[in-house]
Design an enzyme around this catalytic site. Structure first.
Site, short mmCIF file in Angstrom:
data_model
loop_
_atom_site.label_atom_id
_atom_site.label_comp_id
_atom_site.label_asym_id
_atom_site.label_seq_id
_atom_site.Cartn_x
_atom_site.Cartn_y
_atom_site.Cartn_z
N ASP A 255 12.10 -9.02 -4.99
CA ASP A 255 11.58 -8.09 -4.92
C ASP A 255 11.17 -8.10 -6.54
O ASP A 255 11.59 -8.51 -7.37
CB ASP A 255 10.79 -6.93 -4.73
CG ASP A 255 8.93 -6.23 -4.42
OD1 ASP A 255 8.94 -5.91 -5.40
OD2 ASP A 255 9.46 -5.88 -3.23
N HIS A 288 7.41 -1.27 -6.94
CA HIS A 288 7.12 -1.73 -5.45
C HIS A 288 8.62 -1.99 -5.26
O HIS A 288 9.00 -1.64 -4.07
CB HIS A 288 6.64 -3.07 -5.75
CG HIS A 288 5.79 -3.91 -4.56
ND1 HIS A 288 6.59 -4.63 -3.98
CD2 HIS A 288 4.67 -3.45 -4.03
CE1 HIS A 288 5.85 -4.95 -2.77
NE2 HIS A 288 4.96 -4.06 -2.88
N SER A 453 2.49 -5.54 2.53
CA SER A 453 3.76 -5.49 2.00
C SER A 453 4.43 -3.70 2.18
O SER A 453 5.88 -4.08 1.89
CB SER A 453 3.72 -5.44 0.44
OG SER A 453 2.93 -4.65 -0.40
#
Length: 1095
Positions: A255, A288, A453
């Site tokens: 990520d 994220h 996600s």
């Protein structure tokens, strides 16, 4: 009466409690749903996700057939290019932990010479496996104020209301805006990752189209409270109390990075952080990666599933949200070297033809790395699966909300790899909570995010716990070697077999159902290595789960129906199908009325393969109606492991059930041309609507079960039977069909196809063509230049390949123009929108032409300002006159009104009117009253010079720098399997009979007292779910339908019973006469009560 008073008191405060619990979370406004985040804010925001993939100029990934050190690879390249004539080339260095220290199986080579001699020389070297252009991936998170979206939403709502007036079946349409976020929010603020897709599409829920689902038509209902901890919603605490917290499991998170000292993670649990980007940092600059890691392993505030797991952070995206294929390849190699157990990839894209990436994912799973990946945020459109979640060896995860409804953003199946000749596979594999999930914020605290996600790390965390319990069972049960059990296939089998099916949802939305962690634990405890099938049965009568198969019955003469079944092989990374699959029709159930053909993987690797089942109806059932059933039996074999001497084998039985009807009249049969539809990847095929600048790629497959799904449902509701042609026009019997339907065709045509189609139309076949824009100047204008990659991207066609379509219809005296038009207009009582369509340039004088006044969009694209043009021919209807009984032709210049991708106003009524004309020669009055129009002479469009369509075409190929027609391929010929009838009675419900093999465990499992009750019911169910014994069974465990929607009904009934009880008690007391008691006696009772004095 004291009990009655207590019940009455509960009844009075219960509604207030419900209001307190539920009202803060939702504010309903007919068509718009806003989810409040509870933050005290002045501005609210939402986040949109845009994904793009571009080629890097002159850079290529050279893949080798093995791993070699850097100097050895350089020698191979020097040897390959030495005599090629390439003067200027170099190896692009990669600044990452794996490049210099470990062998690699690829290099990035930049060839400055434009000729292909260098590429050919590299391909011919014996150690080179493949040459692939290097790709750059961009994922943009655009933050916009909610206020800026309000006007768009208001316009969308008004437009929805107009559609509701025109179409009653669209009454369930909703626009959902999830996750407003303020500037100053810091705790539990809601944020949603959105696709760049337009919100201006109607609902694709099956309850609003073909079925009448009572659940889908409810406009208002009480919503469940969003749980504070996602681990509680999945019952992870039960496994924690049993001692499973992820100790010893290596989890990789690919990520945007993670801070080393984030206080949500236990000290020492972040084992490794690596950076694979060109930025000199390991930290997360976006949040994220931090959120994803928190869902998996946080131990504070917003809890993760496996707080004691070993976290390995792979930073593969920059703060500008850019990545390259080579970064992933190096990071994947490093993960293999580090012996990662579980890998979460909450990112993806539509490019399933990025061969080095796909190959590396296969290599990862072959090394027992369990990969979990998000299925994509491009819903509710079908055919929007992201890679690598759409691969057979990867666990693809979709999203649901806490109402157990498929999230609007969650991508839908089917896979589109297999088009146009085949049919897609079932994906996602499972679904879980992905809406308003709380996780770790970048700088501490918690926040809420939505998207697949988010759902992906929920499953990754659950898999980490399950992985740990298998290892612990190995420790507890020293006599049993269980370490070989866990692999990507067995974990996927356990998750799918234990998932709870959601009601009223089809398999391309939910896969096998909702994640059930406890049932998966029960399954893995006694799992025996085996093979299984997905789906585990074929029931073409089961709606809505088996949509689209269940939406249309079978009949003699129809195109073979293809069901693509995935084979999961938990016995080993490699395997094979022994001999051939057997077709065993059930004698009591008319199985002899079905013909079955097979196509399957010659090698099952890694851990998986496919079985394509083609079903046809036999000639002796041409006038028969009923249900036909049988089963397919196949044997999967894998090499022995450990001390085993015999190969591992599993015998699988795939039940088949189909509804057969008499062959319908040809006027009701429509043949959809799939063969001539092209899409991204591999080439740049632009969108049909030029207004969609943020979504430029046409990548949904153009199939009746993907982006033309609503049109298909409309045709089925109107009584038409739709069949799909995945071969050239030379491969179908035109006498069996009323209409050939061509929509948005980008492919070229063989000369033999042009000749045959003209002959078929002369003999009675009708043709309907919905085209799209094509203009060479506009195509050059809509190309884009990437400053970072220094690469021009040029379309290979327009919205449709008009020059090729004109070649096809030129024998009929017809042609489309190269003009591009746009605008609103009316046909009778119907509002229409022309979205980047073309016009009719040439048409027989005897035909009917419908004209409109539209904007010249091509002029607007080129000059920047718009002009209008009158008498634009948009629709043409013609009865051919070659002979008596000849067919009819209908042309329309825009397909966007049939395509769900960016539809603004549908034209299904127009399609029905056209089919009424082509099938029955009934011309509605609206068209018959048109004035006769003679089109002026016009220049017809030509193909763009230098286009690369021949690289991706099935019809043309490059020859001496120019395209030429390929040799016409032979038509597909199915070899039907020999029937082996068996005298067997089929169960009524195929869904209830599938089982996984298991082995008995004598030792008890450590369960704390507080968890025993929670597991008791699942243990009883597990005994039914798992078959124990030496006989091989079917492929998948019994799945239980999630019946959560039953509980509101139960609560309503209970409330009614309470009311009846209260009323009954009230009237009973009113009906009894009251006796006056002496005041002294009443005083005595008050003082001493009603006790009887003892003796």
């Amino acid at each position: 009466m004291r009990d009655v008073t207590l019940l009455f008191s509960v009844w009075t405060w219960l509604p207030a409690l419900l209001v307190v619990v539920y009202v803060p979370y939702v504010v309903l406004d007919s068509d718009l749903l806003y989810v409040q985040d509870g933050c005290n804010q002045t501005d609210s925001y939402k986040v949109k996700v845009e994904y793009s993939s571009t080629l890097i100029d002159h850079e290529y990934i050279v893949s080798y057939n093995g791993y070699y050190k850097a100097m050895t690879r350089k020698r191979y390249l020097n040897a390959a290019l030495h005599d090629s004539g390439v003067i200027s080339w170099k190896i692009i260095p990669r600044d990452n932990p794996a490049y210099e220290n470990y062998p690699s199986d690829f290099d990035i080579v930049k060839l400055n010479d434009i000729n292909r001699a260098g590429l050919d020389a590299l391909k011919n070297h014996p150690v080179v496996k493949r040459i692939t252009p290097h790709k750059r991936v961009t994922r943009s998170l655009n933050v916009v104020k909610e206020e800026e979206e309000k006007s768009k939403l208001k316009y969308t709502k008004q437009k929805s209301e107009r559609k509701l007036k025109n179409k009653d079946r669209l009454q369930s349409q909703k626009k959902e805006v999830v996750g407003q976020r303020g500037k100053d929010c810091n705790e539990s603020c809601s944020q949603t990752f959105y696709s760049s897709r337009s919100h201006d599409r109607k609902s694709l829920s099956l309850g609003a189209t073909y079925w009448h689902s009572p659940v889908r038509h409810k406009s208002r209902r009480l919503l469940r409270a969003v749980p504070k901890q996602i681990v509680s919603a999945v019952q992870a605490e039960i496994l924690w109390n049993m001692g499973f917290t992820g100790v010893g499991v290596k989890v990789a998170i690919f990520d945007t990075g993670l801070s080393e000292d984030h206080h949500h993670f236990k000290k020492g649990r972040i084992k490794d952080r690596t950076n694979w980007t060109n930025e000199k940092t390991l930290d997360d600059g976006l949040g994220h990666g931090t959120f994803v890691a928190g869902v998996i392993a946080s131990h504070r505030e917003c809890l993760g599933f496996a707080p004691d797991a070993d976290i390995h952070v792979y930073r593969v995206f920059t703060n500008n949200q850019v990545s390259y294929t080579s970064w992933f390849l190096d990071a994947f190699n490093y993960a293999i070297l580090k012996k990662i157990n579980v890998l979460n990839l909450s990112i993806g894209g539509p490019d399933f033809m990025d061969h080095p990436f796909v190959d590396k994912v296969w290599e990862l799973t072959a090394n027992k790395v369990i990969m979990i990946s998000a299925i994509g945020n491009d819903g509710p459109l079908y055919g929007t699966l992201n890679n690598p979640a759409d691969q057979m060896d990867v666990i693809g995860v979709g999203g649901i909300n806490f109402e157990n409804q498929i999230a609007r953003f969650s991508s839908r199946g089917m896979t589109t790899w297999e088009l146009p000749m085949g049919y897609g596979r079932v994906k996602p594999d499972i679904v879980t909570y992905g809406s308003a999930v709380r996780g770790s914020a970048l700088k501490g605290g918690c926040r809420s995010l939505s998207g697949t996600s988010v759902a992906s790390p929920v499953v990754a965390g659950a898999v980490t716990l399950l992985y740990r319990q298998v290892l612990d069972i190995h420790v507890i049960n020293a006599v049993l070697d269980r370490s070989h059990v866990i692999n990507p296939a067995s974990m996927k089998q356990a998750l799918m077999a234990s998932a709870r099916r959601l009601p009223d949802v089809n398999m391309f939305e939910q896969g096998h159902g909702k994640l059930d962690l406890i049932r998966a634990y029960q399954t893995l405890r006694t799992y025996k290595p085996q093979a299984s099938l997905s789906p585990s049965y074929i029931d073409l009568t089961e709606c809505p789960y088996m949509w689209p198969y269940c939406s249309q019955p079978s009949y003699y003469g129809m195109m073979p129906l293809v069901i693509n079944v995935t084979i999961l092989n938990g016995m080993g990374v490699t395997g094979k199908i022994v001999d051939k699959p057997l077709w065993e029709p059930y004698i009591p159930h008319h199985g002899n009325h079905l013909d079955v053909a097979f196509s399957y993987s010659s090698l099952l690797w890694p851990w998986s393969g496919f079985l394509a089942v083609s079903l046809s109806v036999t000639k002796n059932a041409a006038s028969w109606e009923g249900i036909a059933q049988g089963q397919i039996t196949l044997t999967i074999e894998s090499p022995p492991e450990g001390d085993e001497t015999e190969p591992r084998r599993t015998i699988l039985k795939l039940p088949v059930k189909a509804r057969i009807i008499p062959t319908p009249p040809k006027s009701k049969r429509i043949l959809w041309d799939q063969y001539h539809n092209l899409r991204y990847p591999p080439g740049y095929f632009p969108r049909d609507n030029l207004r969609m600048k943020n979504d430029p790629l046409d990548w949904n497959g153009d199939h009746v079960h993907t982006n033309f799904k609503d049109m298909y449902q409309h045709l089925r509701s109107a009584g038409y039977f739709v069949e799909v042609l995945g071969a050239p026009f030379t491969c179908f019997d035109a006498s069996q069909y009323g209409t050939l339907f061509m929509v948005d065709a980008e492919e070229e045509y063989f000369p033999e196809e042009v000749t045959k189609l003209k002959r078929d139309i002369d003999n009675g076949l009708s043709l309907v063509v919905f085209a799209d824009w094509y203009n060479v100047t506009v195509m050059k204008k809509v190309k884009f230049y990437d400053e970072n990659t220094r690469q021009w991207w040029m379309p290979d066609t327009g919205g449709a390949n008009i020059p090729a379509i004109n070649d096809l219809i030129s024998p009929l005296g017809m042609a489309f123009s190269d003009e591009v038009f746009e605008g609103d207009f009316s046909m009778g009582d119907h509002d229409m929108y022309y979205a980047s369509g073309t016009s009719i340039a040439k048409f027989p004088e005897e035909g009917v032409l419908v004209t409109q006044t539209l904007k010249d969009q091509g002029y607007e694209v080129l000059k920047g300002n718009s002009i209008t043009k009158e008498n634009v021919a948009v629709l043409g209807l013609y009865q051919t006159i070659a002979k008596s009984g000849a067919g009819r032709v209908a042309l329309y210049g825009d397909s966007n009104c049939l395509d769900n991708s960016h539809m603004q106003k549908d034209c299904y009524w127009l399609l029905s009117a056209i089919l009424e004309y082509t099938a029955y020669n009934n011309l509605i009055q609206l068209f018959s009253d048109q004035n006769k129009i003679i089109l002026p002479p016009a220049e017809l469009p030509v193909r763009m010079e230098g286009n690369h369509l021949h690289r991706y075409s099935k019809v043309i190929e490059g020859h001496l720098g120019k395209p030429r027609s390929r040799t016409l391929p032979s038509c597909p010929h199915l070899v039907y399997a020999q029937a082996h009838p068996i005298n067997k009675s089929a169960p009524f419900n195929l869904f209830q009979q599938q089982k996984l093999l298991s082995v008995g465990l004598e030792e008890s499992v450590r369960v704390n007292h507080q968890d025993s009750a929670a597991l008791r019911d699942d243990s009883l169910l597990h005994q039914d779910m798992l078959g124990v014994g030496p006989e091989p069974h079917g492929a998948a465990a019994v799945q239980e339908v999630d019946s959560n929607n039953f509980f509101p009904v139960l609560a309503f009934l209970a409330t009614g019973l309470v009311l009846l009880f209260i009323l009954n008690q009230y009237y009973r007391t009113r009906s009894k006469p009251k006796r006056k008691r002496p005041r002294l006696k009443k005083l005595h009772q008050i003082i001493y009560g009603n006790k009887i004095p003892g003796v």
